[in-house]
Design a protein around this motif. Structure first.
Motif, PDB file in Angstrom:
ATOM      1  N   VAL A  32       0.855  -1.184   0.000  1.00 35.78           N
ATOM      2  CA  VAL A  32       0.000   0.000   0.000  1.00 35.78           C
ATOM      3  C   VAL A  32       0.893   1.237   0.000  1.00 35.78           C
ATOM      4  N   THR A  33       0.373   2.311  -0.559  1.00 38.17           N
ATOM      5  CA  THR A  33       1.134   3.550  -0.649  1.00 38.17           C
ATOM      6  C   THR A  33       0.521   4.593   0.264  1.00 38.17           C
ATOM      7  N   VAL A  34       1.376   5.222   1.051  1.00 35.71           N
ATOM      8  CA  VAL A  34       0.988   6.342   1.915  1.00 35.71           C
ATOM      9  C   VAL A  34       1.988   7.450   1.615  1.00 35.71           C
ATOM     10  N   GLY A  35       1.499   8.528   1.021  1.00 35.18           N
ATOM     11  CA  GLY A  35       2.407   9.582   0.588  1.00 35.18           C
ATOM     12  C   GLY A  35       3.319   9.031  -0.495  1.00 35.18           C
ATOM     13  N   ASP A  36       4.620   9.235  -0.340  1.00 34.56           N
ATOM     14  CA  ASP A  36       5.590   8.720  -1.302  1.00 34.56           C
ATOM     15  C   ASP A  36       6.121   7.348  -0.916  1.00 34.56           C
ATOM     16  N   ALA A  61      -5.111   2.252   8.659  1.00 34.15           N
ATOM     17  CA  ALA A  61      -6.358   2.316   7.885  1.00 34.15           C
ATOM     18  C   ALA A  61      -6.236   1.479   6.613  1.00 34.15           C
ATOM     19  N   GLU A  62      -5.080   1.528   5.970  1.00 28.58           N
ATOM     20  CA  GLU A  62      -4.860   0.711   4.773  1.00 28.58           C
ATOM     21  C   GLU A  62      -4.890  -0.778   5.126  1.00 28.58           C
ATOM     22  N   ALA A  63      -4.284  -1.153   6.256  1.00 22.73           N
ATOM     23  CA  ALA A  63      -4.293  -2.552   6.693  1.00 22.73           C
ATOM     24  C   ALA A  63      -5.721  -3.008   6.974  1.00 22.73           C
ATOM     25  N   PHE A  64      -6.515  -2.146   7.593  1.00 20.51           N
ATOM     26  CA  PHE A  64      -7.920  -2.447   7.867  1.00 20.51           C
ATOM     27  C   PHE A  64      -8.656  -2.697   6.553  1.00 20.51           C
TER      28      PHE A  64
END
Length: 114
Positions: free
Chosen positions: A10-14, A95-98
């Motif tokens: 998953v991507t969060v920001g860069d 949140a991405e893991a959820f």
């Protein structure tokens, strides 16, 4: 008994985080949510604790830090380094893991249901 995790990037920001959401983590995530009427309420403190307990974050790419010399360098992945990340980043990853645990997951084989 299903023991293999749902592995996703998953991507969060860069940054890109590699997640492994095991069935035990998914069950723990279920305990983090409650309902109030039609709304779903998530206990983020409990969710972060479940992320840590079940080692959901397996690695990362493109997470940067400033070293003592003032240079921006890649941060090595460790559990301690993950916990040192900004709380907003940790919450976004949680949140991405959820979503990996309960959201729509693409078909691994590549076939589509029609």
């Amino acid at each position: 008994m299903l023991v293999s995790p749902f592995n996703r990037k998953v991507t969060v920001g860069d940054a890109t985080f590699t997640l492994g959401v095991s069935m035990a983590a998914k069950i723990a995530f279920m305990r983090c949510q409650g309902t109030k009427g039609d709304d779903v309420d998530i206990d983020y403190a409990e969710l972060l604790e479940a992320m840590k307990k079940y080692n959901v974050v397996l690695g990362w790419e493109n997470v940067m830090m400033t070293n003592p010399e003032g240079e921006i360098v890649p941060m090595k992945f460790t559990a301690a380094n993950y916990e040192s990340l900004d709380l907003a980043v940790q919450l976004a990853v949680a949140a991405e893991a959820f979503n990996v645990a309960f959201g729509e997951v693409p078909n691994e084989v590549g076939s589509e249901n029609k």
